[in-house]
Design an enzyme around this catalytic site. Structure first.
Site, mmCIF file in Angstrom:
data_model
loop_
_atom_site.group_PDB
_atom_site.id
_atom_site.type_symbol
_atom_site.label_atom_id
_atom_site.label_comp_id
_atom_site.label_asym_id
_atom_site.label_seq_id
_atom_site.Cartn_x
_atom_site.Cartn_y
_atom_site.Cartn_z
ATOM 1 N N GLY A 295 -17.104 0.731 -3.403
ATOM 2 C CA GLY A 295 -17.673 1.845 -3.384
ATOM 3 C C GLY A 295 -18.881 1.681 -3.900
ATOM 4 O O GLY A 295 -19.774 2.669 -3.864
ATOM 5 N N HIS B 15 -0.096 -12.108 0.487
ATOM 6 C CA HIS B 15 -1.090 -11.074 -0.037
ATOM 7 C C HIS B 15 -1.435 -11.692 -1.491
ATOM 8 O O HIS B 15 -1.237 -11.058 -2.425
ATOM 9 C CB HIS B 15 -0.355 -9.746 -0.085
ATOM 10 N N TYR C 143 0.909 -1.230 -0.069
ATOM 11 C CA TYR C 143 0.084 -0.188 0.079
ATOM 12 C C TYR C 143 0.764 1.471 0.051
ATOM 13 O O TYR C 143 1.574 1.479 0.952
ATOM 14 C CB TYR C 143 -0.850 0.068 1.209
ATOM 15 N N ALA D 146 -18.108 -3.169 -1.895
ATOM 16 C CA ALA D 146 -17.818 -3.521 -3.522
ATOM 17 C C ALA D 146 -17.228 -2.246 -4.190
ATOM 18 O O ALA D 146 -17.427 -1.927 -5.134
ATOM 19 C CB ALA D 146 -19.104 -3.890 -4.325
ATOM 20 N N PRO E 254 -15.867 -4.638 1.595
ATOM 21 C CA PRO E 254 -17.464 -5.047 2.099
ATOM 22 C C PRO E 254 -18.409 -4.038 1.021
ATOM 23 O O PRO E 254 -19.625 -4.623 0.996
ATOM 24 C CB PRO E 254 -17.482 -4.536 3.151
#
Length: 340
Positions: free
Chosen positions: A220, A130, A61, A218, A216
């Site tokens: 946005g 990851h 990130y 999707a 969660p």
């Protein structure tokens, strides 16, 4: 805020996990968020004040900047490491070098050392791989993970974006050799994308693995800013970063059902989408991210929504997966298993 055990461990984590993918804004990640230290620290404090004790980041990130901001935020707030659970990940490319990517023993060990330095701590509570590295054997990866656990630099292991058979094979290798097994899974799961229910969730339940859903809302799409026929504003995450892939027509159908339920509860579409996940017994902790404190507070408020059986029935029906083989055969053959 409720707390649940992390898989088969004795560690308790909050039912919401604060994800820091919006921190940094370097390169590829700029489209997701560009929060710097002051903004990031404010969000971390808001999360802590709400009872969240679980924080998620990854080395990839913003190429480590997210880890740095999170580590500094916790330090500035005077938190002892024992007061929080910190998760990070490794696999993605961190530099142009030939070995600056993947799940080799070399890259795993280098990644952990670099993450520890950025986070400003001497250990990582939960370390995920990851994603899949098709060029490295699972045996080598599991050996590398065992090394970092034995070194004291990592407490528990997790896996992200793998298939059920790969997770079972990896844990089988670990068990055979007396090595540390995965206790947690971080996978994409949302009311607009329930693919996880085909193979992965049954496996997680059987093996008592923790599930932390990412995205969660999707990406946005379930934020309440999208509906059928509504034009993109250019300011929403999905407008510039259309990921993860979803069946948008089905998602619109789901939003059509969510909207009246949200209205009845006097909450937002996003809060109902989060609440649906929090009502799923298979879910341990839902990963939420934010760019603004008010957005984070709204998401946190989803923990107080109690959906009725009728609400859940409607939401489950509109979002249900189409039954595929061998599931339909399991159902058919199970009908007469118990007489009467």
């Amino acid at each position: 805020m409720k707390y649940k055990f992390l898989g088969n461990t004795g560690v308790l984590v909050s039912e919401l996990c604060f994800g820091t993918m919006t921190f940094g804004g370097e390169g590829y990640w700029e489209a997701i968020g560009r929060l710097q230290q002051e903004e990031g620290s404010a969000l971390v404090k808001t999360a802590l004040d709400s009872g969240i004790n679980f924080f998620d980041t990854a080395n990839v990130y913003s190429y480590g900047k997210s880890e740095t901001i999170l580590g500094q935020a916790l330090k500035d707030l005077g938190l002892k490491h024992s007061e929080v659970v910190i998760a990070t990940k490794a696999r993605g490319r961190m530099a142009p070098g030939a070995n600056q990517i993947g799940l080799s023993r070399l890259h795993i060990m280098d990644s952990v050392n670099e993450s520890l330095e950025r986070l400003g701590t001497d250990h990582i509570d939960l370390f995920y791989i990851h994603g899949v590295d098709v060029e490295t054997s699972l045996e080598e990866t599991m050996r590398g993970l065992e090394d970092i656990v034995r070194s004291g630099k990592v407490r528990y292991l997790g896996v992200s974006n793998h298939a059920a058979w790969q997770i079972m094979k990896a844990n089988g290798i670990a068990e055979k050799n007396g090595w540390t097994k995965f206790v947690a899974c971080q996978h994409y799961y949302t009311i607009a994308g329930r693919d996880l229910e085909r193979e992965l969730i049954p496996m997680m339940k059987d093996q008592n693995l923790a599930l932390m859903p990412w995205s969660p809302l999707a990406g946005g799409f379930l934020s309440g800013k999208y509906s059928r026929g509504k034009e993109a504003s250019g300011e929403n995450r999905r407008d510039n970063f259309d990921f993860p892939p979803i069946d948008k027509e089905k998602a619109y159908d789901i939003i059509d059902v969510i909207e009246p339920i949200a209205k009845a509860h006097s909450v937002s579409v996003a809060q109902i989408a989060l609440s649906w996940l929090l009502h799923q017994q298979s879910v341990t902790s839902v990963i939420i991210g934010a760019k603004k404190p008010e957005q984070l507070k709204e998401n946190i408020a989803a923990t107080s929504i109690l959906l009725t059986p009728e609400d859940l029935e409607k939401l489950n029906a509109i979002s249900a997966l189409k039954t595929e083989y061998p599931q339909w055969m399991f159902e058919r053959q199970g009908r007469d298993r118990i007489p009467g």
